[in-house]
Design an enzyme around this catalytic site. Structure first.
Site, PDB file in Angstrom:
ATOM      1  N   ASN A  10     117.260 -78.704   5.207  1.00  0.00           N
ATOM      2  CA  ASN A  10     118.060 -77.808   4.380  1.00  0.00           C
ATOM      3  C   ASN A  10     119.253 -78.614   3.884  1.00  0.00           C
ATOM      4  OD1 ASN A  10     120.106 -75.971   3.492  1.00  0.00           O
ATOM      5  ND2 ASN A  10     119.064 -74.304   4.561  1.00  0.00           N
ATOM      6  N   GLU A  37     117.383 -74.867   0.072  1.00  0.00           N
ATOM      7  CA  GLU A  37     118.717 -74.596  -0.482  1.00  0.00           C
ATOM      8  C   GLU A  37     119.147 -75.683  -1.466  1.00  0.00           C
ATOM      9  OE1 GLU A  37     121.889 -72.002   1.182  1.00  0.00           O
ATOM     10  OE2 GLU A  37     121.261 -72.964   3.052  1.00  0.00           O
ATOM     11  N   ASP A 150     113.215 -73.960   6.719  1.00  0.00           N
ATOM     12  CA  ASP A 150     114.298 -73.229   7.360  1.00  0.00           C
ATOM     13  C   ASP A 150     113.825 -71.787   7.510  1.00  0.00           C
ATOM     14  OD1 ASP A 150     116.545 -71.856   8.116  1.00  0.00           O
ATOM     15  OD2 ASP A 150     117.819 -72.564   6.474  1.00  0.00           O
ATOM     16  N   ASN A 152     115.262 -69.472   9.410  1.00  0.00           N
ATOM     17  CA  ASN A 152     116.353 -68.547   9.706  1.00  0.00           C
ATOM     18  C   ASN A 152     116.005 -67.604  10.861  1.00  0.00           C
ATOM     19  OD1 ASN A 152     118.789 -68.939   8.192  1.00  0.00           O
ATOM     20  ND2 ASN A 152     117.612 -68.515   6.331  1.00  0.00           N
ATOM     21  N   ASP A 221     115.143 -74.595  12.131  1.00  0.00           N
ATOM     22  CA  ASP A 221     114.265 -75.361  11.238  1.00  0.00           C
ATOM     23  C   ASP A 221     113.023 -75.756  12.025  1.00  0.00           C
ATOM     24  OD1 ASP A 221     116.210 -75.909   8.810  1.00  0.00           O
ATOM     25  OD2 ASP A 221     117.353 -76.251  10.657  1.00  0.00           O
ATOM     26  N   ASP A 250     125.086 -78.367   6.862  1.00  0.00           N
ATOM     27  CA  ASP A 250     125.205 -77.808   8.211  1.00  0.00           C
ATOM     28  C   ASP A 250     123.889 -77.884   8.984  1.00  0.00           C
ATOM     29  OD1 ASP A 250     124.174 -75.997   6.430  1.00  0.00           O
ATOM     30  OD2 ASP A 250     125.561 -74.370   6.901  1.00  0.00           O
ATOM     31  N   HIS A 251     122.826 -78.410   8.332  1.00  0.00           N
ATOM     32  CA  HIS A 251     121.544 -78.668   8.987  1.00  0.00           C
ATOM     33  C   HIS A 251     121.343 -80.176   9.130  1.00  0.00           C
ATOM     34  CE1 HIS A 251     119.608 -74.586   8.311  1.00  0.00           C
ATOM     35  NE2 HIS A 251     120.663 -74.518   7.516  1.00  0.00           N
TER      36      HIS A 251
END
Length: 328
Positions: A10, A37, A150, A152, A221, A250-251
């Site tokens: 991501n 993203e 991802d 989530n 992930d 942030d991943h």
């Protein structure tokens, strides 16, 4: 190709983090990279820079939000699907599917679902249901498939540093976790968890409260493997160094390595076995033909002998009748 390295990342804005992406591609050199993203319109995807790095790509962009891409080293991915079947009304760019390096790769960005309850969480669950239905068909197809992205979803409490502060988050809701469990129940292998069954491994650290510095992470992930690829899993991991770079996502990239040489050998053995069966069937058929031919020849010989004897027998009868007439 003996080994195949597939990663999911991501990127959280491909235009803003393009230098970080290119650095990672050069250093880690994955054969396939699934990105989520993108946060860029279709026309703004940096394909020139990606190709200059040695990768072909397909992408499904969306301005400011969402967006997914599949990158392939040294080749162009062959697009199979864009968007989930049965969910054509979905306007978000969240799903791509491509054939690359002998594997069908699905790249997904499952909805976050926050805040919950509410329409965003309902959308998350609806998207998940369509994905589960489609995944079942992929699994039953018998093709080698990797579902990477991802999700989530934090599958269990072992996949988060501390669940207490996230209890109301959509990533940990019972419905989200149950959907993930039903997906795995189709037969998919969670590669990272299969490789490290007892370790806490994270792929995401948010930007708040120094979560990266404190290793307060989540595992959201995932790379899921079809039945035939599961035994080919050699290694898996997370490129944590990427998360430690300046202006990082942030991943962190999550990856697997598959032993494709073993798969190729298995295919060769299967092909050889099939050829042997065919050869045996052909030989059996040839023998059967010879037997039939011999029987035909034998019948013809008997028939010929019968035809030859018939005139002789007829003459003998005529002679016998003639003698009787003469004596009379």
């Amino acid at each position: 190709m003996d080994a195949l390295k597939i990663a999911t990342f991501n990127i959280n804005g491909i235009r803003a983090r393009l230098p970080a992406l290119l650095t990672w591609l050069e250093r880690e050199s994955p054969d396939v990279a699934c990105l989520q993203e993108l946060k860029c319109a279709q026309a703004d995807f940096p394909i020139a820079e990606i190709r200059a790095a040695g990768y072909g790509a397909i992408w499904h962009g969306q301005k400011s939000w969402n967006g997914v891409a599949i990158l392939a080293k040294g080749t162009e991915p062959l697009e199979v699907r864009r968007g989930l079947p049965g969910f054509e009304d979905d306007v978000h760019s969240r799903y791509l599917e491509a054939a690359v390096h002998g594997v069908l790769v699905a790249c997904l960005y499952l909805p976050n679902g926050n805040p919950q309850p509410g329409p965003k969480f309902d959308y998350k669950l609806a998207w998940f249901e369509h994905f589960i239905t489609h995944a079942a068909g992929l699994f039953d197809s018998g093709h080698p498939v990797v579902l990477a992205g991802d999700y989530n979803v934090v599958p269990t409490d072992e996949d988060i540093y501390n669940p207490r502060s996230w209890l109301k988050d959509a990533l940990l809701q019972p419905e989200s976790r149950e959907a993930y469990r039903r997906l795995l129940a189709q037969g998919w292998t969670d590669a990272l968890r299969a490789k490290y069954p007892d370790e806490r491994i994270y792929t995401f650290w948010d930007y708040f409260r120094q979560h990266w510095q404190k290793n307060s992470g989540l595992r959201i992930d995932h790379l899921l493997l079809s039945k035939d690829l599961s035994p080919r899993l050699v290694d898996a991991g997370v490129d944590r160094w990427v998360r430690d770079e300046d202006h990082a996502s942030d991943h962190a990239p999550t990856w697997i390595t598959l032993d494709m040489a073993a798969a190729a050998k298995a295919t060769v053995r299967k092909s050889a076995a099939k050829k042997a069966v065919v050869k045996k069937a052909v030989a059996k058929k040839a023998v059967a033909k010879k037997v039939v031919a011999k029987k035909v020849v034998a019948k013809k010989a008997v028939a010929k002998e019968a035809v030859t004897k018939e005139p002789v027998a007829r003459k003998a009868v005529v002679k016998k009748a003639a003698r009787k007439t003469a004596s009379a």
